[in-house]
Design a protein around this motif. Structure first.
Motif, PDB file in Angstrom:
ATOM      1  N   ARG A 109       7.666   3.767   2.749  1.00 49.20           N
ATOM      2  CA  ARG A 109       8.679   3.231   3.652  1.00 49.20           C
ATOM      3  C   ARG A 109       9.755   2.480   2.879  1.00 49.20           C
ATOM      4  NH1 ARG A 109       7.299   6.669   6.167  1.00 49.20           N
ATOM      5  NH2 ARG A 109       5.800   6.667   7.884  1.00 49.20           N
ATOM      6  N   HIS A 130      -4.457   5.598   4.947  1.00 46.39           N
ATOM      7  CA  HIS A 130      -3.052   5.977   5.031  1.00 46.39           C
ATOM      8  C   HIS A 130      -2.784   6.701   6.349  1.00 46.39           C
ATOM      9  CE1 HIS A 130       0.850   7.070   3.157  1.00 46.39           C
ATOM     10  NE2 HIS A 130       0.750   8.134   3.948  1.00 46.39           N
ATOM     11  N   LEU A 147       1.629   3.614   2.105  1.00 43.35           N
ATOM     12  CA  LEU A 147       2.591   3.832   3.190  1.00 43.35           C
ATOM     13  C   LEU A 147       3.783   2.885   3.020  1.00 43.35           C
ATOM     14  CD1 LEU A 147       3.050   5.478   5.751  1.00 43.35           C
ATOM     15  CD2 LEU A 147       2.011   3.597   7.040  1.00 43.35           C
ATOM     16  N   LYS A 155       6.594  12.309   0.380  1.00 43.82           N
ATOM     17  CA  LYS A 155       5.415  12.800   1.101  1.00 43.82           C
ATOM     18  C   LYS A 155       4.141  12.317   0.414  1.00 43.82           C
ATOM     19  CE  LYS A 155       7.309  15.717   4.091  1.00 43.82           C
ATOM     20  NZ  LYS A 155       7.324  15.272   5.481  1.00 43.82           N
ATOM     21  N   PRO A 156       3.054  12.123   1.200  1.00 46.02           N
ATOM     22  CA  PRO A 156       1.780  11.696   0.583  1.00 46.02           C
ATOM     23  C   PRO A 156       1.349  12.616  -0.559  1.00 46.02           C
ATOM     24  CG  PRO A 156       1.616  11.663   2.964  1.00 46.02           C
ATOM     25  CD  PRO A 156       2.943  12.253   2.652  1.00 46.02           C
ATOM     26  N   GLY A 157       1.625  13.925  -0.416  1.00 44.96           N
ATOM     27  CA  GLY A 157       1.211  14.896  -1.438  1.00 44.96           C
ATOM     28  C   GLY A 157       1.848  14.631  -2.789  1.00 44.96           C
ATOM     29  N   HIS A 173       0.844  -1.198   0.000  1.00 45.63           N
ATOM     30  CA  HIS A 173       0.000   0.000   0.000  1.00 45.63           C
ATOM     31  C   HIS A 173       0.873   1.240   0.000  1.00 45.63           C
ATOM     32  CE1 HIS A 173       1.045  -0.011   4.195  1.00 45.63           C
ATOM     33  NE2 HIS A 173       0.392  -1.189   4.379  1.00 45.63           N
ATOM     34  N   PHE A 213       0.706  10.004  -3.636  1.00 47.53           N
ATOM     35  CA  PHE A 213      -0.609   9.590  -4.131  1.00 47.53           C
ATOM     36  C   PHE A 213      -0.890  10.060  -5.555  1.00 47.53           C
ATOM     37  CE2 PHE A 213      -1.415   8.706   0.368  1.00 47.53           C
ATOM     38  CZ  PHE A 213      -1.857   7.408   0.237  1.00 47.53           C
ATOM     39  N   PRO A 214      -0.612  11.328  -5.874  1.00 45.94           N
ATOM     40  CA  PRO A 214      -0.810  11.717  -7.276  1.00 45.94           C
ATOM     41  C   PRO A 214       0.001  10.827  -8.219  1.00 45.94           C
ATOM     42  CG  PRO A 214      -0.512  13.664  -5.936  1.00 45.94           C
ATOM     43  CD  PRO A 214      -0.264  12.486  -5.045  1.00 45.94           C
ATOM     44  N   LYS A 236      -5.359   0.043   0.407  1.00 46.74           N
ATOM     45  CA  LYS A 236      -5.356  -0.170  -1.041  1.00 46.74           C
ATOM     46  C   LYS A 236      -3.946  -0.643  -1.426  1.00 46.74           C
ATOM     47  CE  LYS A 236      -7.154   2.131  -5.147  1.00 46.74           C
ATOM     48  NZ  LYS A 236      -7.525   3.436  -5.670  1.00 46.74           N
ATOM     49  N   GLU A 241       2.381  15.171   9.096  1.00 47.92           N
ATOM     50  CA  GLU A 241       3.173  14.530   8.051  1.00 47.92           C
ATOM     51  C   GLU A 241       2.363  14.402   6.770  1.00 47.92           C
ATOM     52  OE1 GLU A 241       5.360  11.119   9.450  1.00 47.92           O
ATOM     53  OE2 GLU A 241       5.520  10.409   7.375  1.00 47.92           O
ATOM     54  N   LEU A 242       1.061  14.068   6.958  1.00 44.25           N
ATOM     55  CA  LEU A 242       0.201  13.908   5.766  1.00 44.25           C
ATOM     56  C   LEU A 242       0.026  15.249   5.061  1.00 44.25           C
ATOM     57  CD1 LEU A 242      -1.596  11.769   4.318  1.00 44.25           C
ATOM     58  CD2 LEU A 242      -3.505  12.828   5.510  1.00 44.25           C
ATOM     59  N   GLN A 287      -4.644  17.364  -4.686  1.00 42.90           N
ATOM     60  CA  GLN A 287      -3.471  17.158  -5.528  1.00 42.90           C
ATOM     61  C   GLN A 287      -3.648  15.947  -6.439  1.00 42.90           C
ATOM     62  OE1 GLN A 287      -0.863  17.563  -2.216  1.00 42.90           O
ATOM     63  NE2 GLN A 287       0.455  19.038  -3.265  1.00 42.90           N
ATOM     64  N   VAL A 288      -4.255  14.893  -5.888  1.00 40.28           N
ATOM     65  CA  VAL A 288      -4.507  13.706  -6.709  1.00 40.28           C
ATOM     66  C   VAL A 288      -5.493  14.045  -7.824  1.00 40.28           C
ATOM     67  CG1 VAL A 288      -5.478  11.383  -6.725  1.00 40.28           C
ATOM     68  CG2 VAL A 288      -3.989  12.091  -4.859  1.00 40.28           C
ATOM     69  N   VAL A 337      -4.273  16.788   0.001  1.00 38.74           N
ATOM     70  CA  VAL A 337      -3.726  15.629  -0.714  1.00 38.74           C
ATOM     71  C   VAL A 337      -4.711  15.168  -1.779  1.00 38.74           C
ATOM     72  CG1 VAL A 337      -3.095  13.206  -0.495  1.00 38.74           C
ATOM     73  CG2 VAL A 337      -2.286  14.852   1.199  1.00 38.74           C
ATOM     74  N   GLN A 364      -4.163  15.648 -10.761  1.00 38.32           N
ATOM     75  CA  GLN A 364      -3.304  14.760 -11.527  1.00 38.32           C
ATOM     76  C   GLN A 364      -4.120  13.905 -12.486  1.00 38.32           C
ATOM     77  OE1 GLN A 364       0.287  14.584 -10.760  1.00 38.32           O
ATOM     78  NE2 GLN A 364      -0.112  13.921 -12.830  1.00 38.32           N
ATOM     79  N   GLU A 387      -8.740   5.732   0.768  1.00 44.47           N
ATOM     80  CA  GLU A 387      -7.317   5.449   0.680  1.00 44.47           C
ATOM     81  C   GLU A 387      -6.508   6.407   1.555  1.00 44.47           C
ATOM     82  OE1 GLU A 387      -5.760   5.655  -3.262  1.00 44.47           O
ATOM     83  OE2 GLU A 387      -3.845   4.769  -2.665  1.00 44.47           O
ATOM     84  N   MET A 412      -2.908   4.259   9.278  1.00 45.68           N
ATOM     85  CA  MET A 412      -1.719   3.413   9.349  1.00 45.68           C
ATOM     86  C   MET A 412      -0.528   4.212   9.863  1.00 45.68           C
ATOM     87  SD  MET A 412      -1.903   0.775   6.177  1.00 45.68           S
ATOM     88  CE  MET A 412      -2.052   1.967   4.889  1.00 45.68           C
ATOM     89  N   LEU A 447       1.037   7.657  -7.731  1.00 42.69           N
ATOM     90  CA  LEU A 447       0.432   6.326  -7.790  1.00 42.69           C
ATOM     91  C   LEU A 447      -0.790   6.331  -8.717  1.00 42.69           C
ATOM     92  CD1 LEU A 447       0.669   5.185  -4.044  1.00 42.69           C
ATOM     93  CD2 LEU A 447       1.799   4.118  -6.012  1.00 42.69           C
ATOM     94  N   HIS A 448      -1.633   7.344  -8.545  1.00 41.79           N
ATOM     95  CA  HIS A 448      -2.857   7.387  -9.352  1.00 41.79           C
ATOM     96  C   HIS A 448      -2.549   7.599 -10.816  1.00 41.79           C
ATOM     97  CE1 HIS A 448      -6.245   7.374  -6.395  1.00 41.79           C
ATOM     98  NE2 HIS A 448      -5.188   7.425  -5.598  1.00 41.79           N
ATOM     99  N   ARG A 449      -1.523   8.431 -11.074  1.00 35.82           N
ATOM    100  CA  ARG A 449      -1.156   8.681 -12.462  1.00 35.82           C
ATOM    101  C   ARG A 449      -0.628   7.388 -13.087  1.00 35.82           C
ATOM    102  NH1 ARG A 449       3.558   9.975 -13.848  1.00 35.82           N
ATOM    103  NH2 ARG A 449       4.053  10.896 -11.827  1.00 35.82           N
TER     104      ARG A 449
END
Lengths: 110, 914
Positions: free
Chosen positions: A33, B31, A29, A46-48, A27, A51-52, A77, B56-57, B66-67, B63, B70, B27, B34, A54-56
C-alpha cells in the motif's frame, strides 16, 4: 493510468521497498500500500513479486522480520530496515539518480 | 557479516524446512486475511471480499512456490526433494525398480568390462616417455610381406633416416640363464646401441651399456629387470659380484632396469646385440626394429621418407635385396594389432547389448506411464513448471541409472577377472587391465547419457499425455496406445539387434567348428612336449657334443617306463617360439666349381664368429645362387630326429626317414614336405635331388633329398601348410638353440614328465625344461577364437533373453489394455482362435520385420569380423537362416503366452473391467 501496465525496472522494486520501510516497520500488505501511495498509484506490487522480493532482501540482510499484531488484531509479519539496509538504500538512491539523470540527458539530446 | 547471515539462512532453508514453510504459509494467509478485511472495510460483502482478495493474491500455493524459487539454496533443496520424491516413487513399484536396475546393470556392466579390456590393451598409452614417438619398423617385400630387418639394410636406414632420432635392432629368445640361484628359462633381449634411448628407459641401479660394452668381442655385460634382480640376485645394491651364465659365457650384471620394463616379450635380461657378428647379407631378416620419431615428424612423414630410402636401396642392390619399402607403425598398434579385431567386435557387441537393455527399460517405463500421467497432470495444475517436471523425471532416471551403473561396475569388476582368466595367454598388456579412473569415467559417462535420454523422453511423453489425462479416466486407453506403438517399435529394434548378435556368435561358432575339422597333418593325442633352450652350437667344436647330448637324451627318455616313442624338432608346429625359414636353391652337384667346393669345405669346418672372410665369401655365394629364381624357393627349416615323424604320426610318403647311416661325416640328407615336392617337381622325382639351404646354419654342404613326408600346418591351424625342409640333427645340429623333445606315452602324463625332468637333470643340470602337451598347445592356438566366441555367445544369449522379455512385455501389456476389447469381440461371437490369431498376428508381424531388418543390419557387424572368420563368409546363409529361425521361434513363443491369456478372457468380467 493503468498501474498494472507499468512494469518495474530491474532493481527498482528493491529501492521502493527499502524506501517505504524508512517510514517505519510494516507488513507485506502495508509495504504494498505504501508503495502505491508514494508512487502516486503508478506501481501496484502484486504479492507474487512482493513476497519473493521481501524474502530475498531478508536473506541479503537488508531487512529483518518479526511477528506482531496488526491494526485489526491479526497476526502479521513485520519488516524492519536494518543498518545494511539503510546503506543499501543510500547506494540504490545514488544509482537511481545517476540513471534517471542519464536517461533525461539522453532524451533531451537532439 | 553478510556472509554469516547468508550461510545461516542457507542452512536454515535446507534443514529447518518445516519451520520455514510454516512461517511462509502463515505470512501469506495473514496477507490474504488482511486483504479481505480491507475489502470488507471498503464496503464489499464478506463473500465478494474473499473472492476479490483471492484473485488479487493469485493463489496461495503459487505465491509460496514463487517465494521458494527465490530462496537461497533453493536449487539444492529442490534436488533433494526431487530425490526424495523419486525414491518414494521407485519404492512404490519395487518390481519395476528392481527389473530396471538389473537390466541397466547388465548392459552397463558388460560394456564396462569390455571397455576396461579395450582401454587397458588397445588405448592405454605405453608406459614410456613420449610414447607416441615410438614406432616399429619392418622391411616390406614387393609382394607386401612384412619381414624383419637384415643388418646392412638396417644400417643404411639408420644412417639416412632424418625422421627418426634413434633406431635399434632387437630380438628376444628364451635362454637357459644361470644366475645366483639355479638355471631358469629366461626371456633374454638382445638389443643394439640406441635401444634404451629409443625406449626412454634408464637403469634404476648401476649403469647402462656403453660403447665399451657394445662392440664385437667386448667383455659380456647384461642388464636385468627389476623383478629378476629381486627374485634371483637377492636385490643386492652391489652388482659387481653378480654374474649370469648364458650360452656358456659369463655376463657381468651392470645395471637394473626400473620396475615394469619388460620389453621385448617380457624380457628379464638384456645383452648387447653387438656381441654377435653383423651378417653382410641383405636378405638375412633377423632383427626386429624399433625407432623413435624426431620431434615434428609423424608416422606418415616418416613412412614417406623411409620408403624413399628403400626405393633407392632397391635400385642400388637389385636382386640382392628383398626390401621394397619400409613399414612404420606406432608401437602400441604393432603390439596389439593381432587382438584388435576381436576386441573391437566385443565392444560393438556389448554396445548392442546395452542398447537392447535400454529398449527394455524404456518399455518398462512406457508400461508404467499410465499411472504417472494423472500424477503429472495434477502436479502441473498445482503450479509445477515444465522445467521442474523435466527435472523430476531426470532425477528418477538418474537414480535408476546410477544404481544400475553401481551394480554394473561391481559386476564388471568380477567380469574383468573372468575375462582375464580366459584371455590370459592371448591378450598382450594385460597388466594394465583394471577398473580404473578412465574406465569409471567411461561408464559414468554412458550412465549419464542414458539417464538424460530416459529422463527427457519420459518427461516429454508425460507432459504430452498429461494435457488430456485429467479429462476422463477412459483416456487412459487411447493415451497408452501411442505408447504401445512406440513399444512395438522398440521391440523391433531389439529383435534386429539381437539377430545381428546371434549371427555374429553363429559365424564364430561355425568358424571354430571348421577350424577343428581341419587336418593339421599331425596327431596330438598322448604327446608330451619338452622345450629346451640350449646354448648356440654354431662353432665347429660345439657340434659333436650337441649331437651326442641330443642322442643320449632321446635314448634315455625312450627308456622311461610308459614312453612309446621319442623324437625332437627345432620347429614345433603351433609353437609361438622362433621359426626359421629362408631361401633354398636346387643345385647340381656335378656343376660345382672347385672354388665353391673349397668354400663348402671351409664352411663345414670353420666358425663364422672367428672368420670374417668366410662370412664375406658366403654372402657372395648366396647372392650368386639366389639370383636365379628358377632354382630357388622359400621354405621352413627344421632340425629333427626321425622319431619326430613317428611320434606326431606325420606320414612318410616316399623314400626313407633318417637313420644311423646318416652320420656327421656321411653325405647330408634331407626330407621334404609333400607341398614342397609338388611345388618344385610337379612331375619329376624329388628323391636324389640336391638342395643348398646353408644360410640358416652356416653349413654349406648340399642336402640330398631322401624322402617325402606329409604336410604339417606349422604356423597356425588356419594357415595352409608351408613347404618345409627337414634336416637330420646328427648332421646339422647348429640351429638347435630351441629344441623340443616330443614323447608319446600311454602312461600317466605326470609321472612321465617327472621321469623326463629327472633324466634331463642327470644329463645336464644347466638346462631347465618346459613341459606341455600337444593337445594343450593345440587348444591354446585356438584361444582367440574361443575367447571371442564365448563372449559374443554370452552377449547374444543375454540379448536373446532381453529381447524375449521385451516382446513378451509389450504383448502382455497390449493384451492387458485390450482386455475389454477382447471381451466385446468374444461377446459378439469371436472364437478363441480368432482372438489368439489377432494377438499373435501383431507379434508375428513385429518379429518378421525385426528379423528382416536384423538380417540386413547383421552385415554391418559381421563385416567387421572378417578377420576372425575361417572358411565362412560374413553373409553365410546357413548361419543366418538358423539364427533367424531361432529368434523368430523364441519370439513367437513369447507372444503366444499372453495371446493364450487373451483367449481365456471371460466376456462378462472383461466388460465390467474398470
Amino acid at each position: 493510468m493503468n498501474s498494472a501496465s507499468t512494469t518495474l525496472l530491474q532493481g527498482t522494486l528493491d529501492l521502493l521497498i527499502l524506501k517505504s520501510l524508512v517510514a517505519g516497520d510494516m507488513h507485506g500488505l502495508g509495504v504494498s500500500r505504501r508503495i502505491r501511495q508514494i508512487t502516486g498509484g503508478t506501481f501496484d506490487v502484486k504479492p507474487g513479486s512482493l513476497f519473493p522480493a521481501l524474502h530475498r532482501m531478508e536473506e541479503e540482510g537488508w531487512i529483518s522480520s518479526s511477528w506482531g499484531g496488526s491494526e485489526n488484531n491479526r497476526r502479521a509479519k513485520y519488516y524492519r530496515l536494518t543498518k545494511p539496509g539503510r546503506k543499501q538504500l543510500e547506494l540504490e538512491t545514488k544509482r537511481w539518480g545517476r540513471i534517471s539523470w542519464a536517461i533525461a540527458q539522453a532524451l533531451e539530446a537532439s | 557479516m553478510a556472509l554469516f547471515v547468508k550461510a545461516r539462512t542457507f542452512l536454515r532453508n535446507l534443514f529447518w524446512t518445516q519451520s520455514v514453510e510454516t512461517d511462509l504459509d502463515q505470512e501469506v494467509r495473514s496477507h490474504l486475511e488482511m486483504l479481505t478485511d480491507e475489502k470488507i472495510r471498503a464496503g464489499m460483502s464478506p463473500q465478494e471480499a474473499q473472492r476479490t482478495a483471492r484473485i488479487e493474491l493469485g493463489g496461495i500455493e503459487q505465491v509460496k512456490e514463487q517465494v521458494r524459487e527465490q530462496r537461497l539454496g533453493n536449487y539444492l533443496h529442490a534436488v533433494l526433494s526431487d530425490c526424495r520424491y523419486g525414491l518414494r516413487q521407485l519404492r512404490k513399484n519395487p518390481a519395476f525398480t528392481a527389473v530396471t536396475i538389473l537390466t541397466l546393470a547388465l548392459g552397463i556392466g558388460a560394456t564396462t568390462a569390455i571397455f576396461s579390456v579395450v582401454y587397458g590393451v588397445l588405448l592405454r598409452p605405453l608406459p614410456y616417455p613420449k610414447p607416441n614417438q615410438i614406432v616399429r619398423l619392418w622391411e616390406v617385400s614387393s609382394e607386401g610381406t612384412r619381414m624383419s630387418f637384415a643388418d646392412p639394410n638396417f644400417g643404411d636406414v639408420r644412417s639416412q633416416a632424418r625422421s627418426l632420432q634413434g633406431l635399434a635392432e632387437y630380438g628376444a629368445w628364451l635362454q637357459s640363464v644361470s644366475g645366483g640361484s639355479g638355471p631358469t628359462r629366461t626371456m633374454t633381449g638382445t638389443v643394439s646401441r640406441d635401444f634404451f634411448s629409443v625406449m626412454g628407459v634408464q637403469p634404476l641401479l648401476g649403469r647402462g651399456f656403453t660403447g665399451e660394452d657394445q662392440r664385437f668381442g667386448a667383455a659380456p655385460t647384461a642388464l636385468v629387470s627389476y623383478g629378476y634382480w629381486r627374485q634371483y640376485l637377492g636385490a643386492a645394491e652391489e652388482l659387481s659380484a653378480a654374474h649370469l651364465k648364458i650360452d656358456n659365457k659369463s655376463f657381468s650384471v651392470i645395471g637394473v632396469l626400473p620396475p615394469g620394463f619388460r620389453f621385448p616379450d617380457g624380457a628379464d635380461v638384456w645383452i648387447p646385440r653387438e656381441l654377435l657378428p653383423i651378417l653382410p647379407s641383405r636378405t638375412a631378416h633377423n632383427w626386429d626394429v624399433v625407432g623413435r620419431l624426431r620431434d615434428g615428424f609423424t608416422v606418415g612423414t616418416s613412412r614417406a621418407e623411409l620408403s624413399a630410402i628403400a626405393t633407392q636401396l632397391q635400385h642400388q642392390y637389385g636382386a640382392d635385396i628383398q626390401l621394397a619399402t619400409v613399414a612404420v607403425e606406432p608401437m602400441r598398434e604393432a603390439m596389439t594389432g593381432s587382438v584388435r579385431p576381436a576386441l573391437v567386435l566385443l565392444l560393438i557387441a556389448s554396445g548392442f547389448l546395452l542398447l537392447i537393455a535400454c529398449a527394455n527399460v524404456v518399455n518398462l517405463m512406457l508400461a508404467q506411464a499410465a499411472t504417472r500421467e494423472r500424477e503429472v497432470a495434477i502436479r502441473a495444475a498445482l503450479g509445477a513448471e515444465p522445467g521442474r517436471l523435466v527435472r523430476q523425471f531426470l532425477t528418477e532416471a538418474l537414480i535408476l541409472a546410477l544404481s544400475g551403473c553401481a551394480l554394473g561396475v561391481l559386476t564388471a569388476a568380477w567380469g574383468v577377472d573372468a575375462l582375464l582368466r580366459i584371455g590370459s595367454t592371448m591378450l598382450p598388456r594385460l597388466e594394465g587391465v583394471a577398473i580404473n579412473f578412465i574406465v569409471l569415467s567411461f561408464s559414468l559417462g554412458i550412465t549419464l547419457i542414458l539417464a538424460a535420454g530416459l529422463g527427457v523422453f519420459n518427461a516429454l511423453r508425460a507432459s504430452w499425455n498429461a494435457r488430456n489425462a485429467l479429462h476422463a479416466a477412459s483416456q487412459k486407453q487411447t493415451g497408452s496406445l501411442r505408447g504401445h506403438r512406440l513399444g512395438q517399435l522398440l521391440v523391433l529394434g531389439q529383435l534386429a539387434t539381437t539377430l545381428a548378435l546371434l549371427a555374429g556368435a553363429g559365424l564364430l561358432g561355425r568358424s571354430l567348428l571348421r577350424v577343428l575339422s581341419v587336418d593339421p597333418g599331425f596327431r596330438t593325442e598322448r604327446v608330451i612336449t619338452m622345450d629346451l633352450a640350449l646354448p648356440a652350437a654354431f662353432d665347429g667344436p660345439d657340434k659333436g657334443p650337441r649331437v651326442q647330448f641330443l642322442s643320449e637324451l632321446m635314448t634315455r627318455l625312450r627308456r622311461i617306463p610308459g614312453v612309446e616313442e621319442v623324437g625332437g624338432s627345432s620347429a614345433m608346429p603351433l609353437s609361438t617360439g622362433v621359426t626359421s625359414d629362408g631361401s633354398y636353391a636346387v643345385m647340381n652337384p656335378r656343376q660345382i666349381s672347385p672354388r665353391v667346393r673349397d668354400l663348402i669345405r671351409r664352411s663345414a669346418e670353420g666358425s663364422l664368429d672367428s672368420d670374417p672372410a668366410l662370412l664375406k665369401d658366403m654372402g657372395a655365394f648366396f647372392n650368386e645362387i639366389f639370383r636365379n629364381p628358377a632354382n630357388t624357393g622359400e621354405a621352413d627349416y627344421a632340425v629333427v630326429s626321425e622319431g619326430y615323424f613317428r611320434t606326431l604320426r606325420i606320414p612318410l610318403l616316399r623314400g626313407r626317414l633318417f637313420d644311423d647311416r646318416d652320420s656327421f661325416d656321411a653325405p647330408h640328407v634331407a626330407l621334404i614336405s609333400s607341398s614342397l615336392a609338388k611345388e618344385r617337381w610337379p612331375n619329376g622325382d624329388p628323391l636324389g635331388r640336391s638342395l643348398e639351404f646353408g644360410n640358416i646354419d652356416g653349413d654349406l654342404r648340399l642336402l640330398t633329398v631322401v624322402g617325402v613326408v606329409g604336410d604339417v600346418r606349422e604356423k597356425s591351424v588356419e594357415a595352409p601348410p608351408r613347404p618345409t625342409i627337414y634336416v637330420n640333427y646328427r648332421q646339422r645340429p647348429q640351429a638347435t638353440r630351441h629344441f623340443t623333445v616330443v614323447l608319446q606315452t600311454g602312461a600317466d602324463i605326470r609321472s612321465v614328465t617327472l621321469g623326463a625332468r629327472e633324466t634331463l637333470r642327470e644329463l645336464d643340470a644347466s638346462v631347465p625344461p618346459h613341459f606341455s602337451t600337444l593337445p594343450q598347445i593345440f587348444s591354446a592356438a585356438l584361444e582367440t577364437r574361443r575367447f571371442s566366441l564365448i563372449l559374443v555367445g554370452i552377449f547374444a544369449g543375454t540379448a536373446l533373453l532381453l529381447a524375449t522379455a521385451g516382446i513378451y512385455g509389450v504383448t502382455a501389456y497390449s493384451v492387458a489394455c485390450r482386455t475389454r476389447e477382447f471381451g466385446i469381440r468374444m461377446a459378439l461371437g469371436a472364437t478363441a482362435n480368432e482372438v489368439l490369431l489377432l494377438v499373435l498376428g501383431v507379434g508375428a508381424l513385429t518379429t518378421m520385420v525385426g528379423v528382416a531388418i536384423g538380417i540386413a543390419g547383421s552385415f554391418a557387424l559381421t563385416r567387421t569380423m572378417q578377420s576372425l572368420l575361417f572358411d565362412v563368409s560374413p553373409g553365410d546363409p546357413i548361419t543366418l537362416v538358423c539364427v533367424a529361425v531361432l529368434l523368430a521361434g523364441v519370439s513367437l513363443m513369447a507372444c503366444w503366452i499372453p495371446a493364450r491369456r487373451a483367449t481365456l478372457v471371460d466376456p462378462m468380467i472383461a466388460l465390467r473391467y474398470e
